[in-house]
Design a protein around this motif. Structure first.
Motif, PDB file in Angstrom:
ATOM      1  N   LEU A   1      39.377  40.695  40.572  1.00  0.00           N
ATOM      2  CA  LEU A   1      41.401  41.598  40.300  1.00  0.00           C
ATOM      3  C   LEU A   1      41.718  41.758  39.026  1.00  0.00           C
ATOM      4  O   LEU A   1      42.614  42.937  38.719  1.00  0.00           O
ATOM      5  CB  LEU A   1      41.628  40.275  41.259  1.00  0.00           C
ATOM      6  CG  LEU A   1      42.882  40.246  40.994  1.00  0.00           C
ATOM      7  CD1 LEU A   1      43.823  41.686  42.048  1.00  0.00           C
ATOM      8  CD2 LEU A   1      44.161  38.796  41.485  1.00  0.00           C
TER       9      LEU A   1
ATOM     10  N   PRO B   1      40.989  45.164  36.747  1.00  0.00           N
ATOM     11  CA  PRO B   1      41.723  46.541  36.504  1.00  0.00           C
ATOM     12  C   PRO B   1      42.863  46.244  35.615  1.00  0.00           C
ATOM     13  O   PRO B   1      43.234  47.155  35.400  1.00  0.00           O
ATOM     14  CB  PRO B   1      41.467  47.075  37.635  1.00  0.00           C
ATOM     15  CG  PRO B   1      40.526  46.559  38.118  1.00  0.00           C
ATOM     16  CD  PRO B   1      40.696  45.248  37.771  1.00  0.00           C
TER      17      PRO B   1
ATOM     18  N   SER C   1      34.686  45.641  37.623  1.00  0.00           N
ATOM     19  CA  SER C   1      34.902  45.544  39.331  1.00  0.00           C
ATOM     20  C   SER C   1      34.481  45.267  40.355  1.00  0.00           C
ATOM     21  O   SER C   1      33.742  45.194  40.817  1.00  0.00           O
ATOM     22  CB  SER C   1      36.873  46.155  39.313  1.00  0.00           C
ATOM     23  OG  SER C   1      37.134  45.680  40.408  1.00  0.00           O
TER      24      SER C   1
ATOM     25  N   ALA D   1      43.531  48.060  42.233  1.00  0.00           N
ATOM     26  CA  ALA D   1      44.332  45.991  41.742  1.00  0.00           C
ATOM     27  C   ALA D   1      44.855  45.380  42.877  1.00  0.00           C
ATOM     28  O   ALA D   1      43.983  44.047  43.109  1.00  0.00           O
ATOM     29  CB  ALA D   1      44.205  45.464  40.354  1.00  0.00           C
TER      30      ALA D   1
END
Lengths: 498, 551
Positions: free
Chosen positions: B10, B13, B42, B121
Motif C-alpha cells: 500500500l 506507491p 509494490s 495506491a
C-alpha cells in the motif's frame, strides 16, 4: 445576582492572556508613532510576537487546567473558550503574515493596521468567553468595531468603501436586533447569564427575543438568510482582511452560539433544532449553487464560506456532545484550508494583479507549488480524502446521523458533489488550461510560511486526526450531559422514523 | 517482515509519489527510476502476497490493525481474503506495466507519475480495507487523480469526431457520440467522471452511515459488523440499494455506465489501463465486501436486480462497441459489456459462478490492460483513434499486431487464457439459476468476437494510408515489457489456474455459505448453524476444478 468587581490575584490570572494582549497592543501603537522610520515588517513581527506569547499563555492554561468565571459569570474561562481563543489567535498570526506584503497598498495609517487586526482578535477572544447577554453584546460590538475600519482600509478604492459601508450598515442593523432581542429576553426572564436561563417558560416575548439574537449571530456567521453582506464585503475588502473575516468572526460567533443554544436553550432543543436545520439547508444549498456562477475567486470563497457555515450548523442541529466536538474540529480544518487558499490568492494577486478565476489559467506551469497548494486547499474545502476537510465533514455527519437527521445529511452529501464542481473548475483552470502569460510567479517568504502552515495543517489533520479530535473532545467536556431525546431511547428500526 | 506485506504494497506507491515531489522534472531518469522502483516494490510484495496466501486456512490474512480514531471507532484495518488477493496482484501488475506504458510522456512527467502512483495506491487500499471508513476513504481518493490524469494528459475526442472521409462527407459516428451530447472535450470527460462517481459515492457513504448508526456498535469495522450487526425490513433494503447502486456506478452497471467510455476515450493509455483494469473492479469488490458481508440476507433477496441489469450491460455495451469507430470507445464499451459478466456471476450467488466472477475480474484486468496499452501505442504513432482511417499497420508494427491478436483472444475468452476459465465458470455456475442470462452471455461472447475482430482488421490489416508509413513498432525493452508481462500472466494462469482458483475459492466459499444457507431471522430454528461452521457441506476445491477443466 451578586456582582463582585474586586479582582483577586487568581481572577487576574484568568484574564492574563487578554490583559497581556491589551498591553502589547499599546506597545505596538506606541512603537508605531514613536519611531517614524520603523519598517512595516518589524511592526508586524512585533505584533506576532505578542500574539505568540498570548498563545503560549493559553496553552499553559489548557495544560494545567486553569478554568473559572469572572464578574458574576459574565466572563468564563473553560477549555472550550481556550480552544476558540487558540483558533482565533492562530488565524490572527496567519493573517498578519498575509498582510506583510499587502500593507504597502494602503495609502495611510499602515501602522494602525496591525493594531486593528490584533484588537479585533482581542474582541473575539472576549467573545469566546462571553457567558451572558451583556457580555455577548459588548464583546460582539467590540470585535466588529475593528472590522468596520479594516474592511474599508483601501480608502481610495471604491469597492473597499462600498464593502465597508455595506458591512457597517448591516452590522449596525444586526446590533440593533441583538440589543432588542436581549432586552426582550431580559424582560421575560429577568436573567442575563446563559446558565441561569435554563428551564425558563417559553413565552412569546422570549421566543421573539431569541429569534432576534439568532438573527444577529446569523449575520456574524453569514448563514442564509442573513448572508447578503458577505459577497460584496469579501470582494471589496483588502484580501488579508477578507481572509480574517472569513474565519475569525465565524469561529467566535460559533462559541457564543454553542453557549446560547446548548446551555441557555438546552431544554428547547426540539424547537430550535428545526430553525437550525432550516438555516443549514438554506446555507448549504444557496451557497453552493450561487458559487457555481462566480468569476472572482474571492466571491467564490465567499459563497463557499456560506455553504461551509451550513455544514457547521449540521453539528449544531445535532445538539449533542459529539455535535459540539465536530463543530470545533470542523472549524479547525476550515481555518487551515481557508487561510491557505487566501495565501495563494494573495500570492497570485500580488504578481498578476487580479482575483479573476480566468487569470488562474495554467498556474501549474507558472508556479507548480502554488497550484498544488491551491489544489490541496480547495479539495480540503470540498471534503476529499485524505485531507482534513473530509474528516471534518465525516465527523459532523456521524454526529448528525446519531441524532437521526437523515434529510439534513442527505442535503449535506448532495452538496458535497455540487461544491466539487466549482472547486474543480478552479482546478481545471490551474492544471488543464494553458497559461496566457507563462512568466513564473514568485512568492514571498511570509506568504510561503502561511501556505506551509496551511498545507501542514490540512495534511496532518487529514492523515492523523486523533490528537486534534482528542483536543476537541476534551474542550467540550462541559457538554457531556447533553443527550438528545433521540439518543436516549432505543434507536428506531425504520429508516426515517427518527 | 511478512506481516507487513500489506503495508509495503500500500505505502510503496505513496512513498514513491512523496519522493517524486522533491525531484526536479529535468532529472528524467531519476523520475522514471523512482516511479518504476516503487511500483516494482509494490508488485514484488503483491506477488509474494499472492503465493504466501494460505488458501487452505482461508479467511482474512496478513491482518494489520492500527487504531486511527477512538471517537469514531475507526482503525486502519487491513487484511486480504481470497477475493482481495488476486485483485491486489492485478493492481500491482497494471501499475508496474502502466509506468512503462507511459515511459515516453514528455509533458510534466513527474506529476503524471505522482498522480498515477496515488491512483493505484488508493485502489490497492480499497482491496485491502477491512474498515468501512477506509474503504470509502481510499475509494474517494482514487477519483480525484483521475480528474487530473484525464484533464492534463488526456486527449480531446472532438477533433476526431469532426473528421470527414475522402469525399468530404461527415462521417457517421459512434453511438457514444449521440449520447454524450456532443461535448467531446477531455475536460468534459474528466468532470463527468468525477461528478458521476462522487455523486454515487456519497450515496454509498449514506449507506455506510446508516450501517454505522443502526448497528449501534459505534464501529466501522467490517469484521465486527459482519458478526454482530443485523438488519432487516425496509431499512436493510434501503441500505443495500444505497450500497449497491453507489458502488455499481463505478463498475459500471447499465444504466450508470455513461461516464465510463467517455472517460476511457479521453484518458492517456496508462490511466485507461488502470481505470478499466482495476478501478472498475472497485465497484464489484466493494459490493462484495460491504453488501455481501454485512447484509447477506438482503443480498439474497435483491441480487436478482443485478441479474436483470447485467443483460442490458452485456448487450448494450457490446452493440455500441460494434458500431463505435474510436478504438478506445470500442475497448471502453467492451469493458462495460464484460463487467456485465461479473455481475451475472455475482447475481447467481453460487460457489462456481462467484469464483468465476472474481477470476474474471483478474482476467479482464490483464486483457483490457493489454488492449488499452496497444490502443495507446497506435494513437501515439498515428495520432488518431479513428478505425476507418487506419489499416494495414501490421506491416509497420508486427509485434504490436501480434500482441493485439493475443489481447483480443484473451478478451474473447479463448482457451489457454485465464479469461476462458472465468467465463466458463460464470456460465456453468449461473446456468441453474439464470438460464436466460447465460444464453445472453454466450451471445455476448459472439458479439465480443465480432467487434474485436472488426477492430483488429480495421487497425492492422487491409491497406495502409501513406501518412502512417512513418509509424514504427514497439522495439525497445521498456516498450515491450508491459505487454509481455500481461500476456505472460494471462496465459500462464490460463494454463495453470490451480493456485489462483484455490485462493479465490477460499474467499468465496464462506461468503456464499453465509448468503445462501442463512435462513431469515424469523424462521431461525433453535440450533442455529453458524455461517462459517464446519458442519456446512462445502464442495472440495479439487472436485470443482476437475469439473471445470474436464470441459
Amino acid at each position: 445576582m451578586t456582582f463582585s468587581l474586586t479582582l483577586s490575584a487568581s481572577d487576574l490570572l484568568l484574564l492574563l492572556p487578554e490583559l497581556f494582549l491589551t498591553l502589547w497592543l499599546c506597545v505596538v501603537l506606541a512603537v508605531d508613532f514613536s519611531f517614524k522610520r520603523i519598517v512595516q515588517e518589524q511592526l508586524a513581527y512585533l505584533t506576532i510576537f505578542g500574539v505568540i506569547i498570548t498563545l503560549a499563555c493559553l496553552a499553559w492554561f489548557d495544560m494545567t487546567g486553569i478554568t473559572g468565571t469572572l464578574f458574576g459569570k459574565m466572563f468564563v474561562v473553560d477549555r472550550m473558550a481556550i480552544f476558540f481563543k487558540v483558533m482565533i489567535l492562530l488565524a490572527t498570526i496567519l493573517v498578519i503574515l498575509l498582510s506583510i506584503d499587502y500593507v504597502h497598498r494602503f495609502s495611510l495609517f499602515r501602522g494602525e493596521y496591525y493594531f486593528l487586526v490584533a484588537m479585533s482578535a482581542l474582541g473575539m477572544m472576549f467573545m469566546a468567553s462571553a457567558n451572558d447577554l451583556l457580555s455577548l453584546f459588548v464583546t460582539l460590538e467590540f470585535a466588529t468595531f475593528g472590522f468596520y475600519v479594516l474592511v474599508s482600509y483601501l480608502r481610495d478604492d471604491m469597492a473597499s468603501n462600498e464593502a465597508g459601508l455595506k458591512f457597517f450598515i448591516l452590522g449596525v442593523f444586526a446590533a440593533g436586533l441583538l440589543a432588542y432581542g436581549i432586552s426582550l429576553v431580559y424582560g421575560e426572564t429577568g436573567k442575563l447569564v446563559f446558565s441561569d436561563m435554563t428551564g425558563a417558560a417559553p413565552t412569546t416575548g422570549l421566543v421573539i427575543g431569541f429569534l432576534l439574537i439568532f438573527a444577529a449571530l446569523g449575520f456574524k456567521i453569514g448563514a442564509v438568510p442573513f448572508h447578503s453582506w458577505i459577497p460584496d464585503t469579501y470582494h471589496g475588502a483588502p484580501t488579508p482582511v477578507t481572509a480574517f473575516l472569513s474565519i475569525a468572526p465565524k469561529v467566535a460567533a460559533f462559541a457564543i452560539l454553542l453557549r446560547l443554544f446548548l446551555v441557555a436553550l438546552a431544554t428547547f432543543k426540539p424547537a430550535w433544532a428545526l430553525l437550525i436545520v432550516a438555516a443549514s439547508i438554506l446555507s448549504m444549498t444557496y451557497g453552493n449553487i450561487v458559487a457555481i456562477a462566480q468569476r472572482n475567486i474571492k466571491r467564490l470563497l465567499a459563497y463557499s464560506g456560506i455553504a461551509q457555515v451550513g455544514n457547521v450548523l449540521i453539528g449544531l442541529a445535532a445538539g449533542t456532545k459529539m455535535g459540539t466536538d465536530s463543530i470545533l474540529f470542523y472549524l479547525l480544518t476550515y481555518l487551515f484550508a481557508n487561510l491557505g487558499a487566501f495565501a495563494v490568492i494573495m500570492a497570485i494577486s500580488n504578481s498578476v494583479g487580479s482575483d479573476e478565476i480566468d487569470d488562474y489559467r495554467g498556474l501549474n506551469r507558472r508556479s507548480p507549488f502554488l497550484a498544488f497548494a491551491m489544489l490541496i486547499f480547495l479539495l480540503s474545502l470540498a471534503g476529499v480524502p485524505p485531507l482534513a476537510g473530509f474528516i471534518g465533514k465525516l465527523y459532523i455527519f456521524v454526529a448528525a446521523i446519531k441524532e437521526g437527521l437523515y434529510i439534513l445529511i442527505t442535503v449535506g452529501l448532495v452538496n458535497i458533489v455540487v461544491s466539487m464542481y466549482y472547486y474543480l473548475i478552479v482546478v481545471k483552470k490551474m492544471y488543464i488550461n494553458e497559461p496566457l502569460d507563462s512568466s513564473p510567479i514568485k512568492t514571498t517568504g511570509p506568504l510561503r510560511a502561511v501556505i506551509y502552515v496551511g498545507l501542514a495543517g490540512t495534511l496532518v489533520i487529514g492523515i492523523y486526526p486523533q490528537p486534534f479530535l482528542d483536543w476537541a473532545v476534551a474542550a467540550t467536556l462541559m457538554f457531556s450531559n447533553l443527550i438528545g431525546p433521540a439518543a436516549s431511547v432505543t434507536p428506531p428500526v425504520t429508516p426515517f422514523g427518527g | 517482515m511478512a506481516e507487513y506485506t500489506l503495508l509495503i504494497i500500500l505505502f510503496a506507491p505513496f512513498l514513491g509519489a512523496l519522493a517524486l515531489i522533491f525531484v526536479s522534472n529535468r532529472q528524467v531518469s531519476l523520475v522514471r527510476g523512482i516511479a518504476a522502483g516503487s511500483a516494482f516494490v509494490s508488485l514484488a510484495a503483491s506477488v509474494y502476497l499472492f503465493y504466501a496466501y494460505d488458501s487452505v486456512k482461508g479467511g482474512y490474512q496478513f491482518i494489520q490493525r492500527i487504531e486511527w480514531s477512538r471517537q469514531l471507532g475507526i482503525s486502519l484495518h487491513l487484511g486480504v481474503d481470497g477475493i482481495g488477493t488476486p485483485l491486489v496482484l492485478a493492481s500491482g501488475i497494471l501499475l508496474f506495466a502502466g509506468i512503462f506504458v507511459s515511459w515516453h510522456i514528455k509533458d510534466r512527467m513527474k506529476e503524471f507519475y505522482i498522480w498515477i502512483l496515488i491512483l493505484a495506491a488508493a485502489t490497492i487500499g480499497v482491496f485491502m480495507s477491512l474498515d468501512l471508513f477506509f474503504l470509502y476513504f481510499f475509494y474517494e481518493m482514487s477519483v480525484i487523480p483521475m480528474y487530473l490524469l484525464l484533464g492534463m494528459w488526456g486527449s480531446h475526442t472532438k477533433k476526431y469526431l469532426e473528421m470527414t472521409d475522402p469525399e468530404g462527407m461527415k462521417q457517421r459516428d459512434s453511438v457514444g457520440f449521440i449520447f454524450n451530447f456532443g461535448a467531446n472535450s477531455k475536460e468534459y470527460a474528466a468532470m463527468k467522471l468525477v461528478l458521476f462517481l462522487s455523486a454515487f459515492a456519497v450515496a454509498a457513504l449514506m449507506g455506510i452511515l446508516l450501517i454505522y448508526k443502526f448497528s449501534g456498535l459505534n464501529t466501522f469495522d467490517i469484521l465486527i459488523l459482519r458478526e454482530k450487526a443485523h438488519f432487516s425490513g425496509p431499512l436493510a433494503t434501503l441500505i443495500w440499494l444505497l450500497i449497491f447502486f453507489g458502488f455499481a456506478s463505478i463498475a459500471p452497471i447499465w444504466p450508470l455506465h455513461s461516464w465510463s467510455p467517455v472517460g476511457h476515450a479521453a484518458a492517456p493509455a496508462a490511466t485507461s489501463m488502470l481505470h478499466a483494469g482495476v478501478l472498475m473492479k472497485l465497484g464489484h469488490f466493494s459490493i462484495i465486501r460491504v453488501a455481501f458481508e454485512i447484509l447477506p440476507e438482503t443480498t439474497r433477496e435483491l441480487m436478482p436486480i443485478a441479474a436483470v441489469l447485467c443483460i442490458f450491460s452485456i448487450i448494450y455495451g457490446g452493440l455500441v462497441a460494434y458500431y463505435a469507430k474510436d478504438t478506445k470507445y470500442v475497448i471502453g464499451y467492451s469493458s462495460s459489456s464484460h463487467m456485465g459478466y461479473v455481475f451475472l456471476g455475482m447475481a447467481a450467488l453460487d460457489y462456481i459462478s462467484l469464483s468465476g466472477a472474481v477470476i474474471y475480474m483478474f482476467a479482464h484486468a490483464m486483457a483490457t490492460g493489454m488492449l488499452f496499452a496497444m490502443a495507446g501505442w497506435v494513437y501515439d504513432q498515428t495520432h488518431t483513434r479513428d478505425i476507418p482511417s487506419l489499416g494495414g499497420l501490421s506491416n509497420r508494427m508486427p509485434f504490436i499486431s501480434a500482441a493485439f491478436v493475443i489481447g483480443c483472444m484473451a478478451s474473447i475468452g479463448m482457451p489457454g487464457t485465464v479469461n476462458f476459465i472465468a467465463e466458463v465458470m460464470i456460465i456453468v455456475g449461473s446456468w441453474n439459476k439464470y438460464p436466460f442470462q447465460v444464453v445472453v452471455a454466450v451471445l455476448g461472447i459472439v458479439l465480443t468476437m465480432a467487434y474485436l475482430f472488426k477492430m483488429m482488421r480495421g487497425l492492422f490489416y487491409g491497406s495502409m494510408a501513406e501518412k502512417y508509413s512513418h509509424s514504427h513498432d514497439a522495439v525497445a525493452v521498456v516498450d515491450r515489457m508491459p505487454l509481455l508481462i500481461m500476456i505472460t500472466v494471462s496465459i500462464s494462469f490460463g494454463i495453470f489456474p490451480g493456485h489462483l482458483y484455490s485462493v479465490v475459492r477460499s474467499g468465496v466459499d464462506p461468503l456464499i455459505a453465509r448468503i445462501t444457507k442463512v435462513v431469515p431471522v424469523a424462521e431461525l430454528p433453535t440450533n442455529i448453524p453458524q455461517a462459517n461452521s464446519p458442519t456446512m457441506p462445502l464442495p472440495a476445491p479439487g472436485e470443482a476444478i476437475a469439473k471445470v477443466t474436464s470441459r
